[in-house]
Design a protein around this motif. Structure first.
Motif, PDB file in Angstrom:
ATOM      1  N   CYS A 566       0.847  -1.210   0.000  1.00 52.50           N
ATOM      2  CA  CYS A 566       0.000   0.000   0.000  1.00 52.50           C
ATOM      3  C   CYS A 566       0.871   1.244   0.000  1.00 52.50           C
ATOM      4  CB  CYS A 566      -0.904  -0.025   1.231  1.00 52.50           C
ATOM      5  SG  CYS A 566      -1.847   1.513   1.458  1.00 52.50           S
ATOM      6  N   VAL A 567       1.940   1.245   0.815  1.00 55.30           N
ATOM      7  CA  VAL A 567       2.868   2.397   0.878  1.00 55.30           C
ATOM      8  C   VAL A 567       3.527   2.624  -0.476  1.00 55.30           C
ATOM      9  CG1 VAL A 567       5.040   3.219   1.862  1.00 55.30           C
ATOM     10  CG2 VAL A 567       3.293   2.211   3.346  1.00 55.30           C
ATOM     11  N   VAL A 568       3.956   1.533  -1.111  1.00 60.76           N
ATOM     12  CA  VAL A 568       4.627   1.646  -2.410  1.00 60.76           C
ATOM     13  C   VAL A 568       3.695   2.283  -3.449  1.00 60.76           C
ATOM     14  CG1 VAL A 568       5.608   0.338  -4.339  1.00 60.76           C
ATOM     15  CG2 VAL A 568       6.204  -0.266  -1.983  1.00 60.76           C
ATOM     16  N   LEU A 569       2.455   1.846  -3.464  1.00 62.31           N
ATOM     17  CA  LEU A 569       1.489   2.402  -4.434  1.00 62.31           C
ATOM     18  C   LEU A 569       1.231   3.890  -4.174  1.00 62.31           C
ATOM     19  CD1 LEU A 569      -1.053  -0.556  -4.636  1.00 62.31           C
ATOM     20  CD2 LEU A 569       0.485   0.235  -6.431  1.00 62.31           C
ATOM     21  N   ALA A 590      -1.233   3.275   6.408  1.00 63.13           N
ATOM     22  CA  ALA A 590      -0.444   2.050   6.255  1.00 63.13           C
ATOM     23  C   ALA A 590       0.730   2.030   7.227  1.00 63.13           C
ATOM     24  CB  ALA A 590       0.045   1.940   4.815  1.00 63.13           C
ATOM     25  N   TYR A 591       1.400   3.175   7.402  1.00 65.67           N
ATOM     26  CA  TYR A 591       2.520   3.244   8.352  1.00 65.67           C
ATOM     27  C   TYR A 591       2.046   2.996   9.781  1.00 65.67           C
ATOM     28  CZ  TYR A 591       6.042   4.967   5.045  1.00 65.67           C
ATOM     29  OH  TYR A 591       6.943   5.074   4.027  1.00 65.67           O
ATOM     30  N   GLU A 598       6.587   7.416  13.300  1.00 63.55           N
ATOM     31  CA  GLU A 598       7.255   8.661  12.892  1.00 63.55           C
ATOM     32  C   GLU A 598       7.012   8.948  11.407  1.00 63.55           C
ATOM     33  OE1 GLU A 598      11.325   8.429  13.902  1.00 63.55           O
ATOM     34  OE2 GLU A 598      10.968   8.579  16.079  1.00 63.55           O
ATOM     35  N   LEU A 599       7.095   7.897  10.580  1.00 64.10           N
ATOM     36  CA  LEU A 599       6.821   8.064   9.145  1.00 64.10           C
ATOM     37  C   LEU A 599       5.351   8.396   8.932  1.00 64.10           C
ATOM     38  CD1 LEU A 599       8.929   5.131   7.631  1.00 64.10           C
ATOM     39  CD2 LEU A 599       9.440   7.588   7.596  1.00 64.10           C
ATOM     40  N   TRP A 623      -3.803   9.730  15.979  1.00 66.80           N
ATOM     41  CA  TRP A 623      -3.516   8.343  16.363  1.00 66.80           C
ATOM     42  C   TRP A 623      -2.019   8.076  16.343  1.00 66.80           C
ATOM     43  CZ3 TRP A 623      -5.299   4.249  18.696  1.00 66.80           C
ATOM     44  CH2 TRP A 623      -4.674   3.010  18.488  1.00 66.80           C
ATOM     45  N   SER A 624      -1.342   8.559  15.324  1.00 60.39           N
ATOM     46  CA  SER A 624       0.104   8.341  15.189  1.00 60.39           C
ATOM     47  C   SER A 624       0.838   8.989  16.346  1.00 60.39           C
ATOM     48  CB  SER A 624       0.617   8.936  13.880  1.00 60.39           C
ATOM     49  OG  SER A 624      -0.051   8.379  12.780  1.00 60.39           O
ATOM     50  N   LYS A 625       0.469  10.223  16.708  1.00 59.85           N
ATOM     51  CA  LYS A 625       1.145  10.943  17.785  1.00 59.85           C
ATOM     52  C   LYS A 625       0.862  10.265  19.134  1.00 59.85           C
ATOM     53  CE  LYS A 625       1.347  15.513  15.635  1.00 59.85           C
ATOM     54  NZ  LYS A 625       0.888  16.931  15.688  1.00 59.85           N
TER      55      LYS A 625
END
Length: 630
Positions: A566-569, A590-591, A598-599, A623-625
């Motif tokens: 998914c990241v690649v696309l 996806a990350y 962090e990404l 959510w990431s933080k």
């Protein structure tokens, strides 16, 4: 000295701009931008103008325009004016020598001073300035120059060498058909000026024998003239309109008043307008009757002058005037009933008659007055007349300075001329005075010019400038109803359509224009720009569609748990569209699943920098933080 003074008077005209028909014969005419097209000028009349109705066969004029443009190196009028002025000086020199020849035939003396003053009168005449300032009117100037060259060769040469005058004669015909009048002028010259004159009593000659002899001598000019007439007519473009739809009778009636007006302008050159509002007359009125009486009086003067040897130049000059004016002031209808540049050639004849008349009057004065007083009277009169004309010429040069000054003058002096009102209105529009422009365009719409396609198209441009796009579209479409064969209607509609973002329709209009007028240089540039922009948009659309496919597929991979793919696309989508917020958001999601928070934060922050109100990206970023803190 005359040339220096004339240059000083015309000094303010060298920077004057292009005007009127210069637009479609010079400015937008791509053919004259390449000297390699010179041979084509003599093969195809479509090279003359981008306006189909004006594609008459005048290759010499097109050739001169191409040479001047090449010398200038850019679309600048200065070189054109310099070249035309040099031709004018040469014309004056030939006219002077012709006058010396004609005047000497009356009494055997040279009369160089009379010839010089007569030449000066024509040179400084305010009406002459119209032809010198109007660049495309070089057709009148060059053809007249060739007529004078042909006539001077004829009257100066002997026997077969007289036929050398056919060379400038043919060149003049290739510039303007009025040069064809050299043949009847030479015939009249043989009848009147060559000894013995036809109406002067002489037992050795008769009218019939003199006419026969004159025709024998000038017959080759008539033969070549007839051939040139049919040749130039056959070479004209199929779309060219050489005359108006007015009846010959109405046009002839109108010309009686017009010729009287031309005679008044010759003597008192005031009220000059670059585009007269004189209209076609359909019945005889007072102006026509007065005109007929004036014309008959002038013809009578010419007849009486032809009966005495010492007054023959007067008769010849009067006949010159009528012969030179015949192509435009007879039974052959023209689009405009009058134009001042049409008098350039005919006024030479009136100058001959006037110059010699003044000389005879001066001779009478010297018989009745002391010679010193007579000279003072003559000198004062000449100074006032030529000085006043020189001032008038300087002022006309100022009027012809630019499009705004020219059409403002026309609007003031010819208030019923719809074309002039329209042209001045468009100058105001270019200055940003939209309300003022609409005022003059509406005035024009109330004249006989009111339904002309160009006026309707220009009204559309004015409404567009005022922000009334619905009216603009309505008027543009209306202009094409009656003007589908008028290039500028398509051109301005295309410009408006492009501004509205409808490139496809704009391209269709430009393509239609180029079918009508393939040499329209501005249209070619607009077409190329449109095609480049359309190609760019098509490429952008293709890229956008590819990026959208990558993002859609990345979402499928995400739901399938294939997060790395998914990241690649998403990265591929971003390569195509660096500002694609959805791709960064999917990458963030996806990350997050890959626990690379962090990404994920960087991806969502990028998404929000592109699309600040992107709620899904805000949630993913939070959510990431949150995960990073834990």
């Amino acid at each position: 000295m005359l040339m220096v003074a004339l240059t000083a008077v015309y000094w303010n005209h060298f920077d004057n701009g292009f005007h009127f028909d210069d637009s479609h014969t010079i400015i937008s005419n791509s053919y004259i931008r390449d000297l390699s097209n010179i041979s084509l000028f003599f093969q195809d009349a479509r090279t003359t103008s981008t306006l189909p109705p004006n594609q008459a066969y005048r290759p010499m004029v097109t050739c001169l325009n191409a040479i001047d443009l090449w010398l200038a190196g850019a679309m600048e009028p200065r070189v054109f004016h310099q070249h035309i002025f040099l031709e004018f000086l040469l014309l004056l020199m030939l006219f002077y020598f012709l006058l010396v020849k004609l005047f000497s035939m009356a009494d055997g003396r040279k009369h160089r001073l009379v010839a010089l003053l007569s030449t000066a009168f024509f040179a400084f005449h305010a009406a002459t300035a119209e032809t010198i300032n109007y660049i495309i009117a070089r057709s009148d100037g060059f053809s007249t120059l060739m007529v004078l060259a042909g006539m001077l060769i004829y009257v100066s040469a002997s026997r077969w060498k007289k036929t050398l005058g056919l060379i400038p004669f043919v060149l003049g015909c290739l510039a303007k058909p009025t040069a064809l009048m050299l043949a009847p002028l030479l015939f009249v010259y043989e009848l009147l000026m060559e000894q013995p004159p036809v109406l002067v009593r002489n037992e050795k000659t008769t009218l019939v024998s003199k006419e026969t002899d004159a025709f024998k001598k000038t017959g080759v000019y008539f033969l070549i003239g007839i051939c040139m007439y049919f040749f130039t007519q056959s070479m004209a473009s199929e779309t060219a309109l050489s005359m108006s739809h007015a009846s010959a009778t109405d046009y002839l009636i109108t010309q009686m008043a017009v010729i009287a007006f031309y005679l008044r302008i010759f003597l008192i050159p005031t009220g000059l307008s670059a585009d007269s509002d004189m209209k076609l007359l359909h019945s005889v009125d007072a102006t026509v009757i007065v005109g007929v009486l004036i014309i008959l009086s002038l013809i009578l003067v010419g007849y009486l002058a032809a009966r005495k040897k010492e007054t023959l130049p007067i008769s010849f000059g009067i006949l010159w005037f009528f012969i030179a004016l015949a192509p435009t002031s007879s039974i052959v209808p023209q689009d405009d009933v009058m134009n001042h540049h049409r008098t350039f050639f005919p006024y030479l004849g009136l100058t001959i008659a006037l110059g010699w008349s003044v000389r005879l009057v001066f001779a009478k004065l010297t018989d009745n007055l002391p010679s010193a007083l007579a000279r003072s009277v003559l000198a004062t009169t000449v100074f006032i007349v030529i000085g006043a004309n020189a001032f008038g010429t300087y002022e006309r040069n100022e009027v012809w300075d630019n499009e705004e000054s020219l059409w403002k003058d026309v609007a003031e002096k010819s208030p019923n001329n719809g074309r002039g009102l329209m042209a001045y209105g468009m100058q105001l529009l270019q200055k940003g005075d939209n309300e003022g422009a609409l005022k003059y365009l509406e005035k024009a719409s109330k004249t006989s010019f009111g339904t002309h396609p160009y006026l309707v198209a220009n009204l559309a441009r004015c409404y567009a400038a005022l922000g009334q796009n619905d009216l603009a579209k309505q008027y543009f479409e209306l202009s094409l109803t009656g003007g589908d064969n008028f290039p500028e209607c398509h051109y301005h509609y295309a410009i408006w359509l492009a501004a509205q973002g409808d490139l496809q329709m704009a391209h269709q209009q430009i393509s239609k224009l180029l079918q009508i007028s393939p040499s329209h240089g501005d249209a070619k540039r607009i077409r190329d720009a449109l095609e480049a922009e359309m190609t760019k948009r098509a490429e952008q659309k293709s890229i956008q569609e590819a990026a959208e496919k990558y993002v859609a597929l990345s979402l499928q991979y995400y739901h399938a748990g294939r997060f790395s793919e998914c990241v690649v696309l998403c990265q591929k989508a971003i390569e195509l569209r660096p500002d694609y917020a959805d791709a960064y958001n999917n990458m963030c999601s996806a990350y997050n699943e890959l626990k690379q928070y962090e990404l994920a934060v960087k991806a969502c922050e990028k998404a929000l920098s592109i699309k600040p109100d992107f709620e899904l990206a805000k949630n993913n970023l939070n959510w990431s933080k949150h995960q990073l803190k834990q």
